[in-house]
Design an enzyme around this catalytic site. Structure first.
Site, mmCIF file in Angstrom:
data_model
loop_
_atom_site.group_PDB
_atom_site.id
_atom_site.type_symbol
_atom_site.label_atom_id
_atom_site.label_comp_id
_atom_site.label_asym_id
_atom_site.label_seq_id
_atom_site.Cartn_x
_atom_site.Cartn_y
_atom_site.Cartn_z
ATOM 1 N N TYR A 241 35.791 25.067 103.201
ATOM 2 C CA TYR A 241 34.800 24.673 103.964
ATOM 3 C C TYR A 241 35.440 24.104 105.381
ATOM 4 O O TYR A 241 36.522 23.027 104.856
ATOM 5 C CB TYR A 241 33.846 23.981 103.647
ATOM 6 C CG TYR A 241 32.778 24.678 102.388
ATOM 7 C CD1 TYR A 241 32.079 25.835 102.890
ATOM 8 C CD2 TYR A 241 32.601 24.133 100.886
ATOM 9 C CE1 TYR A 241 31.106 26.457 102.129
ATOM 10 C CE2 TYR A 241 32.032 25.051 100.425
ATOM 11 C CZ TYR A 241 31.225 26.041 100.672
ATOM 12 O OH TYR A 241 30.488 27.050 99.943
ATOM 13 N N SER B 99 28.279 33.817 99.650
ATOM 14 C CA SER B 99 28.926 34.612 100.298
ATOM 15 C C SER B 99 28.266 36.122 100.271
ATOM 16 O O SER B 99 28.286 36.837 101.433
ATOM 17 C CB SER B 99 30.432 34.835 99.511
ATOM 18 O OG SER B 99 31.012 33.715 99.600
ATOM 19 N N ASP C 215 29.061 34.525 93.753
ATOM 20 C CA ASP C 215 28.844 33.684 95.023
ATOM 21 C C ASP C 215 27.816 34.157 95.744
ATOM 22 O O ASP C 215 28.333 35.019 96.520
ATOM 23 C CB ASP C 215 30.387 33.644 95.450
ATOM 24 C CG ASP C 215 30.354 32.777 96.876
ATOM 25 O OD1 ASP C 215 29.159 32.087 96.984
ATOM 26 O OD2 ASP C 215 31.560 32.292 97.385
ATOM 27 N N ARG D 180 34.311 27.799 95.139
ATOM 28 C CA ARG D 180 34.930 29.126 96.008
ATOM 29 C C ARG D 180 36.344 29.499 95.070
ATOM 30 O O ARG D 180 37.370 29.050 95.847
ATOM 31 C CB ARG D 180 35.194 28.381 97.262
ATOM 32 C CG ARG D 180 34.361 29.165 98.311
ATOM 33 C CD ARG D 180 33.295 28.592 98.587
ATOM 34 N NE ARG D 180 31.895 29.659 99.076
ATOM 35 C CZ ARG D 180 31.809 29.876 100.408
ATOM 36 N NH1 ARG D 180 32.518 29.238 101.205
ATOM 37 N NH2 ARG D 180 31.103 30.641 100.578
ATOM 38 N N GLN E 138 33.824 34.389 92.293
ATOM 39 C CA GLN E 138 33.633 35.072 93.418
ATOM 40 C C GLN E 138 32.470 36.319 93.453
ATOM 41 O O GLN E 138 31.436 36.303 93.971
ATOM 42 C CB GLN E 138 34.859 35.899 94.095
ATOM 43 C CG GLN E 138 35.282 35.758 95.208
ATOM 44 C CD GLN E 138 36.777 36.382 95.616
ATOM 45 O OE1 GLN E 138 37.154 36.966 94.652
ATOM 46 N NE2 GLN E 138 37.143 36.183 96.917
#
Ligand code: NAD
Length: 395
Positions: free
Chosen positions: A242, A147, A144, A136, A141
């Protein structure tokens, strides 16, 4: 230089990327779109996709051909000749045997539950990347997938809830009377939860949300929702953002505090997960039984065990007139866009390590992202967190 040497040299310039059709029952998504195929071809890769690879997501074989891919009907050949295999779901143990030693494999791997598969990937000398382990960080990003897919799951959860609710979401002022907005309660305000809040708000619902990570309160409020405050003492988050697991006592306090909000809500959407562990049970059967008939509960966390005690995996059930939706693969219900963003995640990953001059994927073992998500390489399991989870020493 002889002609045959020239040919061999030329042939070796191209890395072969293979994209098999997903075989998981009910899977509608794919690991490549015609757009990502065209981009791989521009990088100088040869791309082969299995016939029908994107049909269920809305991408025809003709579109992949036009983008520069070769369509292959022989799946075993496709897998056995590839230098890089891109897929969505984990491979079967039988298919790992087909892969070339040294091949690069990029997909979800469900590694905490798939020790035998990971061991086999190592044994067969596969360089396997695990999409669940993309870190993360800002740089990662664009790769990812957790996500990109969770975001769509949050959207789909609200659409499903609206379709199954006995109420409309927005407030309506009509000559026949005023309709009050639906009340939606979102539990867990990570990627899926925040999208669920935003979608429910766009539909005009009054939204309340809760998360154990205090940093989320501001994000929830900025979407026009109320944040439910529950004093659980120390909660916090890991360095990856998290949630930390709660104690049994904390979960008890949380359930008690959420009970009242559930009773008042028309829709409850649960997205609470703790990475690498079973999702916590936050909505008990008793809480569901006390809700108003016609209400809807959507358990987005069902694939990691579920947040709702009485949710039946991959089913829609009813208790005292309350519908409990616990369907798997919510992003797969919007397969075109889920494929678009997943394929982009994979392209961005490969492109990050692509040597444009030599048209090759370069394995940078010291790179942060590679370190986090490379799980097997040169005959070994090299992921520290998996070795720890499997109770094994570093190999
Ligand atoms: P997740 O799917 O693991 O969990 C979903 C949510 O459930 C999380 O917000 C978590 O805090 C919450 N939760 C866990 N236990 C709970 C409980 N008992 N009650 C209520 N809520 C509970 O998490 P996620 O959606 O993948 O993301 C977690 C965070 O990481 C998010 O804040 C997100 O913004 C952040 N993130 C950062 C990046 C990045 O920086 N590149 C990328 C993705 C996500």
């Amino acid at each position: 230089m002889t002609a045959s040497f020239c040919l061999l040299y030329y042939a070796r310039l191209f890395m072969k990327i293979a994209v098999p059709k997903e075989t998981w029952v009910g899977e509608t998504r794919a690991a490549a779109t015609p757009e990502t195929v065209a981009k791989f071809v521009r990088l100088g890769a040869e791309v082969e996709v299995e016939a029908g690879v994107g049909v269920s997501a809305g991408f025809t074989d003709e579109a992949y051909i036009k983008a520069g891919a070769k369509i292959v009907t022989d799946r075993s050949r496709l897998l056995s000749e590839a230098d890089i295999i891109l897929r969505l779901r984990k491979p079967s143990v039988e298919e790992v045997v087909l892969l070339k030693r040294g091949a690069i494999h990029v997909s979800y791997l469900d590694p905490f539950n798939e020790k035998a598969l990971i061991e086999q990937l190592a044994e067969r000398g596969i360089t396997a990347f695990c999409m669940e382990f993309i870190p993360r960080t800002t740089r990662a990003q664009k790769m990812d997938a957790l996500s990109s897919q969770a975001n769509l799951a949050g959207y789909v959860a609200v659409i499903l809830a609206a379709a199954h609710s006995n109420k409309v979401f927005p407030m309506m002022t009509t000559p026949a009377g005023t309709i009050a907005p639906a009340k939606v309660f979102v539990v867990g305000a990570g990627v899926a939860g925040l999208q669920a809040i935003a979608t429910a708000r766009r539909l005009g619902a009054k939204v309340t949300a809760y998360d154990t990570r205090p940093v989320v309160e501001e994000q929830v409020k900025s979407l026009g929702a109320q944040f439910l405050k529950i004093d659980l003492g120390e909660t916090g988050q890991t360095k990856d953002g998290y949630a930390k697991p709660l104690t049994e006592e904390q979960i008890k306090i949380q359930r008690e505090a959420m009970k009242k909000v559930c009773l008042e809500s028309d829709v409850v959407i649960t997205t609470a997960q703790v990475f690498g562990r079973r999702a916590p049970i936050l909505i008990t059967r008793e809480m569901v039984e006390a809700m108003k008939p016609g209400s809807v509960v959507v358990d987005v966390a069902i694939e990691s065990g579920g947040n709702v005690e009485c949710a039946q995996p991959n089913q829609i059930t009813e208790i005292n007139g309350v519908k409990i939706i616990a369907l798997f693969n919510l992003p797969g219900r919007v397969p075109y866009h889920a494929t678009q963003v997943y394929a982009n995640n994979l392209y961005n990953f490969v492109e990050e390590y692509w040597d444009k001059a030599n048209k090759r994927f370069i394995l940078k073992l010291e790179d942060d992202i590679v370190k986090a998500c490379l799980v097997t390489h040169e005959g070994k399991i090299i992921s520290d967190r998996l070795l720890e989870a499997y109770g094994q020493a570093k190999q």
